[in-house]
Design an enzyme around this catalytic site. Structure first.
Site, PDB file in Angstrom:
ATOM      1  CG  ASP A  38      -1.672   1.310   1.350  1.00  0.00           C
ATOM      2  OD1 ASP A  38      -1.298   2.158   2.188  1.00  0.00           O
ATOM      3  OD2 ASP A  38      -2.581   1.512   0.541  1.00  0.00           O
ATOM      4  CD  GLU A 166       2.416  18.592 -19.531  1.00  0.00           C
ATOM      5  OE1 GLU A 166       2.196  19.569 -18.762  1.00  0.00           O
ATOM      6  OE2 GLU A 166       1.549  18.146 -20.298  1.00  0.00           O
ATOM      7  CD  GLU A 167       1.158  22.455 -17.282  1.00  0.00           C
ATOM      8  OE1 GLU A 167       0.537  22.549 -18.358  1.00  0.00           O
ATOM      9  OE2 GLU A 167       0.680  21.899 -16.279  1.00  0.00           O
ATOM     10  CG  ASP A 195      -0.260  15.645 -16.579  1.00  0.00           C
ATOM     11  OD1 ASP A 195       0.008  16.132 -17.700  1.00  0.00           O
ATOM     12  OD2 ASP A 195      -0.578  16.341 -15.588  1.00  0.00           O
ATOM     13  CG  HIS A 282      -3.432  24.952 -16.646  1.00  0.00           C
ATOM     14  ND1 HIS A 282      -3.287  24.902 -18.004  1.00  0.00           N
ATOM     15  CD2 HIS A 282      -2.768  23.868 -16.158  1.00  0.00           C
ATOM     16  CE1 HIS A 282      -2.546  23.847 -18.342  1.00  0.00           C
ATOM     17  NE2 HIS A 282      -2.228  23.202 -17.241  1.00  0.00           N
ATOM     18  CG  ASP A 297      -5.063   5.932  -0.607  1.00  0.00           C
ATOM     19  OD1 ASP A 297      -5.832   5.404   0.197  1.00  0.00           O
ATOM     20  OD2 ASP A 297      -3.869   5.555  -0.739  1.00  0.00           O
TER      21      ASP A 297
HETATM   22  N1  DTR Z   1      -2.018  18.441 -20.532  1.00  0.00           N
HETATM   23  C1  DTR Z   1      -2.091  18.225 -19.103  1.00  0.00           C
HETATM   24  C2  DTR Z   1      -3.479  18.047 -18.605  1.00  0.00           C
HETATM   25  C3  DTR Z   1      -4.275  17.077 -19.382  1.00  0.00           C
HETATM   26  C4  DTR Z   1      -5.394  17.387 -20.073  1.00  0.00           C
HETATM   27  N2  DTR Z   1      -5.904  16.229 -20.632  1.00  0.00           N
HETATM   28  C5  DTR Z   1      -5.103  15.208 -20.282  1.00  0.00           C
HETATM   29  C6  DTR Z   1      -5.191  13.851 -20.575  1.00  0.00           C
HETATM   30  C7  DTR Z   1      -4.185  12.992 -20.110  1.00  0.00           C
HETATM   31  C8  DTR Z   1      -3.124  13.519 -19.376  1.00  0.00           C
HETATM   32  C9  DTR Z   1      -3.041  14.885 -19.056  1.00  0.00           C
HETATM   33  C10 DTR Z   1      -4.036  15.702 -19.526  1.00  0.00           C
HETATM   34  C11 DTR Z   1      -1.492  19.394 -18.389  1.00  0.00           C
HETATM   35  O1  DTR Z   1      -2.082  20.450 -18.412  1.00  0.00           O
HETATM   36  O2  DTR Z   1      -0.431  19.190 -17.776  1.00  0.00           O
HETATM   37 ZN    ZN Z   2      -1.176  21.532 -16.929  1.00  0.00          ZN
HETATM   38 ZN    ZN Z   3      -0.186  18.188 -16.203  1.00  0.00          ZN
HETATM   39 CA    CA Z   4      -2.802   3.691  -0.575  1.00  0.00          CA
END
Ligand code: DTR
Ligand code: ZN
Ligand code: ZN
Ligand code: CA
Length: 433
Positions: A38, A166-167, A195, A282, A297
């Site tokens: 766990d 990533e953004e 994510d 965001h 969790d």
């Molecule tokens: N692009 C990601 C958020 C996000 C939106 N749709 C999905 C689907 C699968 C994974 C992530 C996402 C972000 O804003 O970081």
């Molecule tokens: Zn994001």
């Molecule tokens: Zn994200």
């Molecule tokens: Ca757990």
């Protein structure tokens, strides 16, 4: 004579990628596929608290190019170094600012079979990014720390990663993949992406890119009686995309972002229909109070389950399995086809728990009916058709009580497509005595 016996079909478990077990590395015998521990929610939340403090101390965010991001990298790296991981920080430049990926290798395992799990660590500049994506970063971090606590000896080599920028368009993960030599890419057996896994109005979405990885997560949630849906909005929208683009199997989990939860989804998952899965997506309100503990969790535990299960191939004793890997096309809505394995050299009858690994590639698998035929023609139903099972592929392991059948002889897998449209083929199947 009743030629049709319902197979004592055990719960379909997973054929891990249809791969035969490889010889264990000479250095250490792999631990058997143990159940993952766990993942303590309190530990995961403690990381979120740290990310929140870091953002608060650094202009309110952990964005690429800002001090809060590097401080986040330093925090995660410190935990992993103390836990015995081999860490490396990969730098890149984006928008005139230096970005950082953190990669942590768990020593051991087959260096030619690398299982990766990752999450982006950066936030947007408008807020601390606790759900997006402190949640995924913390879940992956705590899973890595659980590997260390367990001193796990998986068959595969485990590698964890936290991505920068990533953004800005998966910049860090793309940099990593683009700079990974082809020979190294070929060793990556799968990449698991996390994510947003703690959205306040949570959904339970599973990526459907690789069927084996998808099944790993879906089996886990089935064990919790938590329904899941296929993640449909994410193609190309997170760090699995660069891996998928070079042909690496990918999968992952997602609890939802700006889209609104439907009433049907609220019925099965709870929460509020008509409201976004994450109303603070965001935004500056994506703080530690923007987390659904149950989702965080469950998803953290699912990460550990996948790492434990996909990280260790279940060794099949040599000589006990009989496989046919010749593709057999299944005619659409047509006659049944068969694939044969000839079993020889055994004595007596087949076991009460005859293992049947099936790998059928077929869109809308509800069209497909699957039977095992014993050498005397007795049929054991493995899978019925279903008008509602729209998912792809039948990659599963069935258990059949074949103790009344002689072991030696020509065993057949019989497959029939009983509904129009959607087609496929038998990719492989295997009997293990
Ligand atoms: N692009 C990601 C958020 C996000 C939106 N749709 C999905 C689907 C699968 C994974 C992530 C996402 C972000 O804003 O970081
Ligand atoms: Zn994001
Ligand atoms: Zn994200
Ligand atoms: Ca757990």
């Amino acid at each position: 004579m009743n030629l049709f016996r319902r197979a004592a079909v055990g719960a379909a478990t997973l054929a891990i990628g249809g791969l035969l077990a490889t010889a264990a590395p000479s250095s250490a015998a792999p631990s058997p596929t143990l159940a993952a521990p766990d993942i303590p929610l309190a530990n995961v939340k403690a990381h979120l608290t740290q990310f929140q403090s870091i953002a608060s101390a650094n202009g309110g965010n952990r964005a690429h190019g800002r001090p809060g991001y590097k401080a986040s990298i330093d925090y995660v790296k410190g935990k992993l170094d103390a836990a015995g991981f081999t860490t490396s920080v990969q730098q890149f430049t984006s928008g005139g600012a230096t970005g950082y990926n953190l990669v942590a290798d768990w020593p051991g395992g087959d260096p030619n079979k690398v299982l990766m799990a990752g999450a982006h660590l950066d936030s947007v500049s408008s807020g601390p990014g606790i759900n997006d994506n402190g949640s995924g970063s913390a879940g992956v971090l705590e899973t890595a720390l659980a590997v260390s606590r367990a001193q796990l000896k998986p068959t595969k080599h485990l590698r964890f990663a936290w991505w920068g920028a990533e953004e800005l368009g998966m910049v860090g993960s793309r940099h990593y993949v683009n700079n990974l030599p082809t020979t190294e890419r070929a060793k990556v057996s799968g990449y698991l992406n996390f994510d947003m896994i703690g959205s306040p109005n949570a959904g339970y979405f599973v990526y459907d890119d690789d069927p084996t990885i998808e099944k790993t997560f879906k089996d886990y949630y089935a064990g919790l009686n938590v329904p899941t849906e296929i993640e449909t909005e994410g193609d190309g929208r997170s760090d699995h995309a660069p891996f998928k683009n070079v042909g690496i199997p990918v999968g992952g989990l997602f609890s939802g972002a700006e889209r609104a939860k439907t009433s049907a989804q609220a019925q099965k998952w709870g929460g509020t229909a008509g409201q976004a899965f994450d109303r603070c997506y965001h935004s500056s309100c994506d703080t530690t109070s923007n987390i659904n503990d149950t989702a965080l969790d469950r998803n953290s535990d699912a990460i550990a389950h996948a790492v434990w299960q996909l990280g260790t191939d279940t060794p099949v004793p040599p000589g006990d399995s009989y496989e046919n890997t010749t593709d057999v096309t299944i005619p659409d809505n047509g006659a049944a086809v068969t694939s044969t394995v000839n079993v020889t050299g055994r004595t007596g009858n087949a076991p009460a728990a005859l293992k049947v690994d099936v790998d059928i590639r077929h869109t809308w698998r509800g069209d497909v009916v699957v039977d095992l035929l014993a050498p005397d023609g007795t049929a054991y139903r493995l899978k019925n058709s279903s008008s509602s099972d729209s998912a792809d592929n039948v990659i599963a392991t069935y258990t059949v009580d074949a103790s009344s059948e002689t072991a030696n002889g020509a065993w057949k897998l019989r497959v029939q497509d009983v509904a129009a449209q959607d087609t496929g083929y038998i990719n492989s199947w295997k009997l293990t005595f």
